[in-house]
Design an enzyme around this catalytic site. Structure first.
Site, PDB file in Angstrom:
ATOM      1  N   ASP A  52       0.847  -1.192   0.000  1.00 49.18           N
ATOM      2  CA  ASP A  52       0.000   0.000   0.000  1.00 49.18           C
ATOM      3  C   ASP A  52       0.884   1.243   0.000  1.00 49.18           C
ATOM      4  O   ASP A  52       1.672   1.458   0.920  1.00 49.18           O
ATOM      5  CB  ASP A  52      -0.894  -0.014   1.249  1.00 49.18           C
ATOM      6  CG  ASP A  52      -1.762   1.224   1.363  1.00 49.18           C
ATOM      7  OD1 ASP A  52      -2.915   1.179   0.913  1.00 49.18           O
ATOM      8  OD2 ASP A  52      -1.289   2.238   1.921  1.00 49.18           O
ATOM      9  N   TYR A  57       3.281   9.684   0.203  1.00 49.94           N
ATOM     10  CA  TYR A  57       4.334   8.979   0.920  1.00 49.94           C
ATOM     11  C   TYR A  57       5.695   9.338   0.331  1.00 49.94           C
ATOM     12  O   TYR A  57       5.944   9.156  -0.863  1.00 49.94           O
ATOM     13  CB  TYR A  57       4.126   7.471   0.867  1.00 49.94           C
ATOM     14  CG  TYR A  57       2.921   6.964   1.635  1.00 49.94           C
ATOM     15  CD1 TYR A  57       2.206   7.805   2.492  1.00 49.94           C
ATOM     16  CD2 TYR A  57       2.504   5.645   1.524  1.00 49.94           C
ATOM     17  CE1 TYR A  57       1.109   7.348   3.200  1.00 49.94           C
ATOM     18  CE2 TYR A  57       1.408   5.170   2.235  1.00 49.94           C
ATOM     19  CZ  TYR A  57       0.710   6.027   3.064  1.00 49.94           C
ATOM     20  OH  TYR A  57      -0.376   5.556   3.769  1.00 49.94           O
ATOM     21  N   GLN A 182     -10.609   1.642   3.624  1.00 53.66           N
ATOM     22  CA  GLN A 182      -9.388   1.592   4.427  1.00 53.66           C
ATOM     23  C   GLN A 182      -9.495   2.579   5.576  1.00 53.66           C
ATOM     24  O   GLN A 182      -9.887   3.728   5.383  1.00 53.66           O
ATOM     25  CB  GLN A 182      -8.171   1.915   3.557  1.00 53.66           C
ATOM     26  CG  GLN A 182      -6.845   1.724   4.266  1.00 53.66           C
ATOM     27  CD  GLN A 182      -5.675   1.830   3.311  1.00 53.66           C
ATOM     28  OE1 GLN A 182      -5.650   1.203   2.253  1.00 53.66           O
ATOM     29  NE2 GLN A 182      -4.693   2.634   3.671  1.00 53.66           N
ATOM     30  N   ARG A 236       8.297   8.905  14.558  1.00 45.71           N
ATOM     31  CA  ARG A 236       6.843   9.018  14.577  1.00 45.71           C
ATOM     32  C   ARG A 236       6.308  10.046  15.578  1.00 45.71           C
ATOM     33  O   ARG A 236       5.260  10.641  15.360  1.00 45.71           O
ATOM     34  CB  ARG A 236       6.223   7.649  14.882  1.00 45.71           C
ATOM     35  CG  ARG A 236       6.233   6.688  13.698  1.00 45.71           C
ATOM     36  CD  ARG A 236       5.356   7.203  12.564  1.00 45.71           C
ATOM     37  NE  ARG A 236       5.280   6.264  11.452  1.00 45.71           N
ATOM     38  CZ  ARG A 236       4.347   5.345  11.307  1.00 45.71           C
ATOM     39  NH1 ARG A 236       3.407   5.211  12.228  1.00 45.71           N
ATOM     40  NH2 ARG A 236       4.348   4.546  10.263  1.00 45.71           N
TER      41      ARG A 236
END
Length: 342
Positions: A52, A57, A182, A236
């Site tokens: 995915d 991204y 999703q 993150r």
């Protein structure tokens, strides 16, 4: 690679959100073709084939790195997503798009070019653009489908009522219907359960879920007294980055840390890590159902982390006490859980 049968209860999809050129995405950990190949080797060694990715991204570099790693030659199936970034504070994520017809067309063509493929198996509208009538977006999407540029349509981050609207419009106009939804879903973020999940079941829409580890919060890496200086730049929960602030807003609070402490304590009793608790709950104790076509997305920052996740997803159900602690934990954070939609 040879054919290997997966040992998981659900299909597993590799999320490419940490793939990218370091100069284009501050959070990238998989930054070279060699890195991508190593990650894909680990993923495929467990018998999984779906990847995915999204235009945003790596600011577009995730797709080009996957192409350079010869995803097609490896027998992988890569899906791509288009996020309407133009009217959001997301200029750092590369080319801006809306969901106006011209931008949807441009976005899909950009996906195909970056992935070096004439057609996608699955094209996903990554979020709503509520300044564009959804009929206009869906009409153009159907034209692209009829032109043979993708095989299946997916949607993500829409409200349940918007899912109904989309499904009914597609039925009424004989347009290509979404084949899956999703969403964000994990043991400490279950906002989809009351309304969205019943909606998806009513339309027989499979549910593919991401962020199973709360963006990495459900690991051994974080503690509530962790100073900002200890966060690896671009990681993150790095407070200096856009995506770090986004994850901190969602998970970095006392309610979540209180529950994390309890999960860790109970996990030690059964020799279970935070990762095992989170992924085994999702695989065996959540509202996901194999017979509904549901799937789980994982996003490894390196092969070792991905291996840990994949092994946990192959393990059996959790002890009853652990499940009870996880359910009680969600009840404690439920009041601060954010929405499932964008």
């Amino acid at each position: 690679m040879g054919s290997i049968s997966p040992k998981t209860r659900f299909p597993i999809v590799l999320g490419a959100g940490l793939i990218g050129s370091p100069g284009l995405f501050e959070g990238a950990t998989v930054t070279t073709v060699k890195d991508v190949e190593a990650l894909l080797d680990t993923f495929q060694a467990h018998g999984h084939t779906d990847v995915d990715v999204a235009r945003i991204y790596g600011s577009g570099s995730a797709e080009t790195l996957l192409a350079a790693a010869d995803w097609k030659g490896r027998g992988l199936v890569v899906r791509d997503k288009l996020y309407p970034t133009k009217r959001r504070p997301m200029a750092h994520l590369g080319t801006a798009y809306t969901l106006e017809p011209a931008d949807v067309r441009r976005g899909l063509l950009d996906c195909l070019k970056a992935l070096n493929t004439p057609k996608l198996d699955l094209f996903i509208l990554y979020a709503p653009d509520r300044q564009v009538p959804v009929e206009e977006t869906l009409r153009e999407v159907n034209k692209l489908y009829e032109e043979g540029l993708f095989s299946r349509l997916g949607i993500s981050n829409y409200m349940a009522w918007e899912v109904v609207q989309i499904m009914e419009l597609c039925e009424k106009n004989a347009w290509v219907k979404p084949s899956l939804y999703q969403s964000l879903y994990n043991v400490l973020h279950r906002a989809i359960e009351p309304e969205l999940v019943p909606c998806l079941r009513a339309y027989n829409l499979p549910l593919h879920v991401g962020q199973p580890l709360c963006g990495g919060f459900l690991t051994s890496r974080y503690r509530r007294d962790m100073p900002e200086s200890e966060h690896k730049p671009g990681s993150r929960f790095d407070p200096q980055t856009f995506h770090g602030r986004h994850h901190r807003h969602r998970y970095w609070n006392d309610a979540y840390f209180d529950v994390l402490d309890t999960i860790r304590e109970t996990g030690r009793k059964y020799n279970l890590t935070e990762v095992q608790c989170a992924l085994r709950w999702l695989s065996h104790h959540s509202l996901l159902r194999p017979e509904c076509g549901d799937a789980i997305l994982v996003c490894g920052s390196d092969p070792a982390q991905l291996e840990e996740d994949l092994l946990a997803l192959e393990e059996p159900p959790l002890p009853e006490e652990v499940v009870q602690v996880l359910d009680e934990g969600y009840a404690k954070v439920k009041a601060v859980v954010g929405p499932y939609y964008h």
